[in-house]
Design a protein around this motif. Sequence first.
Motif, short mmCIF file in Angstrom:
data_model
loop_
_atom_site.label_atom_id
_atom_site.label_comp_id
_atom_site.label_asym_id
_atom_site.label_seq_id
_atom_site.Cartn_x
_atom_site.Cartn_y
_atom_site.Cartn_z
N HIS A 162 -11.37 7.35 -3.84
CA HIS A 162 -10.25 6.51 -3.41
C HIS A 162 -10.36 5.07 -3.92
O HIS A 162 -9.58 4.22 -3.53
N GLU A 163 -11.34 4.81 -4.80
CA GLU A 163 -11.58 3.45 -5.26
C GLU A 163 -10.40 2.89 -6.05
O GLU A 163 -10.04 1.71 -5.91
N VAL A 183 -12.12 6.02 5.47
CA VAL A 183 -11.78 5.38 4.20
C VAL A 183 -10.80 4.26 4.52
O VAL A 183 -9.65 4.52 4.87
N ARG A 184 -11.27 3.02 4.43
CA ARG A 184 -10.42 1.93 4.90
C ARG A 184 -10.64 0.65 4.10
O ARG A 184 -11.67 0.45 3.47
N LEU A 185 -9.63 -0.20 4.19
CA LEU A 185 -9.67 -1.52 3.57
C LEU A 185 -9.28 -2.53 4.64
O LEU A 185 -8.28 -2.36 5.33
N TRP A 224 -1.43 5.83 3.21
CA TRP A 224 -2.31 4.96 3.98
C TRP A 224 -1.52 4.37 5.14
O TRP A 224 -0.29 4.36 5.12
N THR A 279 -7.16 3.56 -5.79
CA THR A 279 -6.09 3.15 -4.86
C THR A 279 -6.47 1.89 -4.11
O THR A 279 -5.65 0.98 -3.94
N ALA A 280 -7.71 1.82 -3.65
CA ALA A 280 -8.17 0.62 -2.93
C ALA A 280 -8.07 -0.61 -3.82
O ALA A 280 -7.66 -1.69 -3.37
N ARG A 281 -8.43 -0.46 -5.10
CA ARG A 281 -8.35 -1.59 -6.02
C ARG A 281 -6.90 -2.05 -6.21
O ARG A 281 -6.61 -3.23 -6.28
N TYR A 285 0.84 -1.19 0.00
CA TYR A 285 0.00 0.00 0.00
C TYR A 285 0.88 1.25 0.00
O TYR A 285 2.08 1.19 0.31
N TYR A 322 -13.47 -3.01 1.12
CA TYR A 322 -13.19 -1.59 0.97
C TYR A 322 -14.43 -0.82 1.38
O TYR A 322 -15.53 -1.08 0.89
N LYS A 355 -19.68 0.01 0.31
CA LYS A 355 -18.68 -1.01 0.59
C LYS A 355 -18.63 -2.02 -0.54
O LYS A 355 -19.65 -2.28 -1.18
#
Length: 558
Positions: A543-544, A452-454, A428, A546-548, A424, A533, A517
């Motif tokens: 932020h999708e 905003v978290r995973l 983050w 980056t999460a992906r 990551y 996510y 989510k």
Amino acid sequence: MDKFVEIKFQGKPDQFFVVSYKILDSSHKVIEGGEGSLPACPELVASIKDWRAAYHADVRSFRLEKNPNIVHNSSDINHPQLTDKLKKNLNNWLSSPEFLPTKDKLMAGLNRGQVILVGIDINDPDLKYAPWHLWSFFEHFPKSDYALLRPNFSRLDNFSDKGRAARSKLNIIAIIGDSIGINTGEDTTIIKSLPGVHHLEVLGEPSKDKVTEVLWNSDNTDILFFAGHGKKDQDRGRICINGKETLGVEEMRSGLQKRIQEGLQLAIFNSCDGLELGEELADLHIPQAIVMKEAVPDDIAQRFLKDFLTEFSQGVPLVQALRQTRNKLKDKEYEYPYASWLPVLYYNPTQPLMEWSSPQPILSQQYPLQAKLAASIVLLLLGLHNIPAVAFVSQIRELKNNVLGLASTSFNKTYQDPYFQLTYPQTWQAQEELDGITGDMVNIFLVENKEVRLSLNIQDLTTKPLSLEGWRNHLTGNLEKYMENFSRVKEAPATLAFRPGYKIVFTTTQDGNIYKKVIITALKNNKAYSVIYSAPEDLFYKHEVTAREIINSLKLSN
């Protein structure tokens, strides 16, 4: 805390109550007040007694000294029905026509976005056990929670006492008492992992003399913590400090008073039957004390401590940290009824709420001039060359970090575990969970906004093997059952760490706010791996990408 509301009930449940309230601002200046009345409440008192009896009959693994009169695991108790009845009786009473004008005026003086603590000053032995957090008032104010007050709290101390100011380095005394049959080792691990602790003194099953000595001789203690068995003796709370000895507040009075006078801000007693302990600590004018109002299951005691201290130590205001922890405990009530009802805060309104200094500020706060300069250069370049912003993302990131004199924001941080690995970016932060109850392993959240978290979750299916289809149905069923206002957006096949799986996209409500989510889940070696996510709906798409990328970096061990 933006506002403090003090509500005082004077009367008897079989007659009526005179109710007065005050609204105080952040400096504890009274800005509004009012008075009303409430009728007798025999139905409410009866339903409180009913749930307490049911609770004692059906909750397991108490942090309570063994009591042969308690029968556990009754299968004849309808807990949802008892909960609904008590909640209905509480809200019907607090919506009585006599009180409604006062309640409306009180609510009109508050703002939904404010952090609000409601202090309940009520001396009735039954009503102090009421689940006050179920009052509909708290649904209107998502950043609020309640505390119990003692009638004779001290107004002698100076509110602006520098000894109680927010500190980035805290001193903690942790007493780990009798732990036969319970896992206090987890409490110790949680305490030891806290950030910003200057000095931690852990007393393992100490003698009375040792506790007295430490209370007298320790310097500048901020937090006093106890984990272990508790008991009630002649309506007074006691803690079991080792296998043979117990202690009550009265026996620690002099040492506790010395610690309070020298800056002790918070006591946490993670043991059973703590309401009496809370009252006695409050009578010593301690600023804040958190106790468990009833016998507490060992799993819930650990979960409460971990979630509360995780939130609080990251700079979340104490009121919000307690509210968020209580909400998380609701997710365990299918297994442990009334779990969210147990934590109780006692508060001395003459003192400020304790603050735990927030973590290191984000880069734009540390280097505001450099950050503005980076942004200006980027905008200038975009304007001169007429280049679309999307095509310039990587250059923007590189330029900003070069101006700040820092490393690139590429994915250069790794979280490693025996079962998996995730990579990551430095914007983050990873926080280890290792929760054997829920299967949570790690949370990776945006430094500038923890919402905003995973998260990665691992469920062991060895004892109950499921196919991928069966696991998906099980997971979806739990989401529909336990997520508030669950609404499915999309469900489709997907891959996770190059393994076939499913993706479930949905919205839910947390503290009155809508969150979006996505869960991607797959199976390997009789384990279910799920990456979640989550973000407020208005931040989800921002932020999708980056999460992906974080999800795509997942590698599972053989």
